[in-house]
Design a protein around this motif. Sequence first.
Motif, PDB file in Angstrom:
ATOM      1  N   LEU A 198       0.833  -1.208   0.000  1.00 31.77           N
ATOM      2  CA  LEU A 198       0.000   0.000   0.000  1.00 31.77           C
ATOM      3  C   LEU A 198       0.864   1.253   0.000  1.00 31.77           C
ATOM      4  O   LEU A 198       1.760   1.416   0.809  1.00 31.77           O
ATOM      5  CB  LEU A 198      -0.898  -0.008   1.244  1.00 31.77           C
ATOM      6  N   GLY A 199       0.576   2.140  -0.936  1.00 36.09           N
ATOM      7  CA  GLY A 199       1.277   3.424  -0.967  1.00 36.09           C
ATOM      8  C   GLY A 199       2.531   3.435  -1.816  1.00 36.09           C
ATOM      9  O   GLY A 199       3.064   4.492  -2.106  1.00 36.09           O
ATOM     10  N   TYR A 200       3.011   2.279  -2.223  1.00 36.94           N
ATOM     11  CA  TYR A 200       4.291   2.244  -2.940  1.00 36.94           C
ATOM     12  C   TYR A 200       4.162   1.782  -4.390  1.00 36.94           C
ATOM     13  O   TYR A 200       5.142   1.771  -5.115  1.00 36.94           O
ATOM     14  CB  TYR A 200       5.280   1.336  -2.206  1.00 36.94           C
ATOM     15  N   PRO A 230      -5.164   7.455  -5.608  1.00 37.07           N
ATOM     16  CA  PRO A 230      -4.174   8.493  -5.306  1.00 37.07           C
ATOM     17  C   PRO A 230      -2.737   7.987  -5.365  1.00 37.07           C
ATOM     18  O   PRO A 230      -1.832   8.741  -5.711  1.00 37.07           O
ATOM     19  CB  PRO A 230      -4.537   8.925  -3.882  1.00 37.07           C
ATOM     20  N   VAL A 231      -2.533   6.705  -5.052  1.00 36.33           N
ATOM     21  CA  VAL A 231      -1.166   6.189  -4.967  1.00 36.33           C
ATOM     22  C   VAL A 231      -0.467   6.276  -6.323  1.00 36.33           C
ATOM     23  O   VAL A 231       0.680   6.694  -6.422  1.00 36.33           O
ATOM     24  CB  VAL A 231      -1.172   4.734  -4.462  1.00 36.33           C
ATOM     25  N   ALA A 260      -1.669   7.959  -9.063  1.00 32.99           N
ATOM     26  CA  ALA A 260      -1.972   9.156  -9.854  1.00 32.99           C
ATOM     27  C   ALA A 260      -1.001  10.274  -9.517  1.00 32.99           C
ATOM     28  O   ALA A 260      -0.269  10.203  -8.540  1.00 32.99           O
ATOM     29  CB  ALA A 260      -3.400   9.610  -9.591  1.00 32.99           C
TER      30      ALA A 260
END
Lengths: 558, 339
Positions: free
Chosen positions: B116-118, B277-278, B280
């Motif tokens: 998540l997030g990466y 969002p991650v 984009a």
Amino acid sequence: MSSNKSKLWSFPGGLHLPGHKEISTRQAIGKNFIPSKLILPLQQHIGEPSEVIIETGDRVLKGQVIARANGYVSVPLHAPTSGVISSIEECAIPHPSGLAAPCIIIEPDNKDEWITLDKPGSYKDLDPSALRNRIRDAGIVGLGGAGFPSFIKLNPGARTAVDELVINAAECEPYITCDDMLMRELADEIIQGIRIMQHALQARRCLIGIEDNKPQAYEALSNALRESGKDTIELISIPTIYPAGGEKQLIKVLTGKESPSQGLPLDIGVVCQNVGTAQAVYQAIINGKPLISRIMTLTGEGIKQPGNHEVLIGTPVDEWIQHCGGYQDSVKQLVMGGPMMGFNLATDQLPVLKTTNCLLALNEAANSPAINAMPCIRCGACMEVCPAKLLPQQLYWQAFAKDFDKIQDYKLFDCIECGCCSYVCPSQIPLVQYYRFAKTEIWAQERDKTKSDHARDRHEFRLERLEKEKQEREERMRKKKAALQAKKGTTNEKDAKKDAIADALARVKAKQKQNPAESKNIDNLTDEQQQKINDIESRRQKQDSSTEKQPDSNKTAE
Amino acid sequence: MQFNKASSPYLHNNNNITAVMQRVLLALVPGTLIYCYFFGWFILVNITIACVTALISEAIMLSLRKRPVKAYLSDYSAILTACLLALALPTLAPWWLIVIATLFAIIIAKHLYGGLGYNPFNPAMVGYVVVMISFPQYMTQWLVPDHGLSLIQTLQVQLFGSLPGPLTLDGLTSATPIDSLKTGLSLQQPISEITQSPLFTANGNGWEWIATGFLLGGFWLIYKRVIGWQIPLGMLLAIAAMSFVFNLANPDQYAAPVFQLFNGGTILAAFFIATDPVSASTTPRGRILYAIGIGILTYIIRTWGGYPDGIAFAVLLMNMAVPTIDYYTQPKVFGAKGP
């Protein structure tokens, strides 16, 4: 209230925060508490620490200078009450780092005996620089939180006058009410203080910005203004949006001017001062009283009797809180300053400072980010609330990766650490902590770089010098050799050397034979003589080691 | 008294990733219900298959990577990826196709890039593209509306491939309007003729209703500030502008803007996929550029490319451009000089 209709501007980002202000405004400002000791750190302002001018055991009077300003960016420190200097030593001070610093400790005698006060009468007879000197001598620093010496900010510098003096009465952080209560109770003193500052700055006009969540304070200031006559001071109610009390944000809201990034408001002809500072200036100029106490808010769900008090600078936090009824059993953490920009204390055995506006006892434990924080999903919530229009998500990424060059491309040093980004972060990342870390690291790197540049210069100089010496030595040797050869003529070099050695040996043998039992002059010494020799030896060693430490000090050539 | 130390601020609005993901999932509900109304139980079965696969693979990857399984599983991010994938894949896609796409999305596109997030690429779109390239024959198996199959029959079809009674797979499958448009155009039929088929008039309208459902959810997300307006608006405007210009030039060769916007998952992608969002762009101007890029690429691939729909490729291509876009679209900081 026609002033309410003044045109207002807005700053980017910002937050609507729950105020929690009502819990500490129910009672009047408490006064006259003298603790059992006062701990006064020598540095309570930005700049050089003050220089101690009293000694342990001295009796001092209330308002007496106990440490003088040291250099231009510095202010003196005064005794908050009469008493005896019990010690001058390193004590723990309230600072995010939790470090200790030199402090003067006063044991009050409870007589509260003033020095003779020097009252100049009318400030209008004093020229601006005389006013600034008096403000400096009174030890006044910005009471909004930063603690920058006020006399410097009251100097228009190269400009002959400033356009606007902005008075910060916004008090935008939740919980804090010391400025609110000060305005309610001492509005007249504030207005007079503002006039003095306006005179010092030769400011064309003055704008007081107050958030619209303080109607009573607004009313009080408005009355005080009306009584003192219509003029160039304008009281303006502004929307309650955090951080409207940030210097650059408030200036934008009131004047529409943007202070330059990495610059000062003075660059655009504006100076910003806090209401508390205005009141302190009034006390200094009209009554001749130095800054020895200030209004502080003691509040939070963890406090039994929240309220505002006039507290002597240097009062230990624990004594003050006990004096005010103590903690609730549920208290979990203690913050100095507001909940958004303050810092929490590891212990309450610390003094309050000139810059302390609030002590906040919270029932919620400090978040442990290592457990709670999730990864950043780059949602940009932080970006939307950032009043500096930064990209906090990118700054976080660079700080996390320790890419300290790139992070400056993203304008790290425009961050005012207001905490809006951390407040809204859905991953609950302590973003501001990362930015503080990055700033500290960059400062440390810059210091190291200056140091290593200096060291490299010295090293290069030393190498150069050694090379020069070597060349000189070789030159001498060559000359000597040439001379020797010229003298010996046909004798070849090897033989010459052998002969020289043989000669020397023969001389030594002859000498030994001559005096086989000659006593050395250092045998059979008296104790006194031995002591002297030891002293000389140790001195010589010291000298040697000190010359080793200074490679560029002049060594004599061999 | 002694206290713990921590850095300010000491207040938080209590928002968290779980709440964000839950709101996005909630916003998918209207579109999904309309999907069910027109096409029966199939989509719910597909979503369930994808979610179960996603949760199991996510849990395994988290424990292999020694991350706190419970904390990360309850962030709903894997569920959201699974739902988007199930909604994007053809309704009659076999269960193993959904499983493969989901496994690829979670294991390769998400966790091998750091979780998540990466992830630089949108996991759902990576999963989609993998099965689109590997199993193109299944990627056109969309369901006919009004088939009248019960939940039990649906399960039999999806899990065991056994068709009830006289039904054949051919009888159950149908092209989507956007597929048949492409097929028709490749057969040199003019659009006016292609759109005479019932797919474009009566039952085919189901797709446009579904898109309207997603549009409602999307508006709610913007209203709730879960997503910004920049990406949906940028992408939809770009597609509308492209189709408007070409449709104006040759209406028999190029479909009208409304058709382009309400078919082929455009709305779903604009509000729910491109807005991840991650992967984009994260700056305000960057998001607009990123979205316009997706819109233009989608139109180009749809119109002249080899695949019936280009959204997944467009999103992945623009994902690659994100670091560059972000770097060059930093906003001017407060008090900065010059333009």
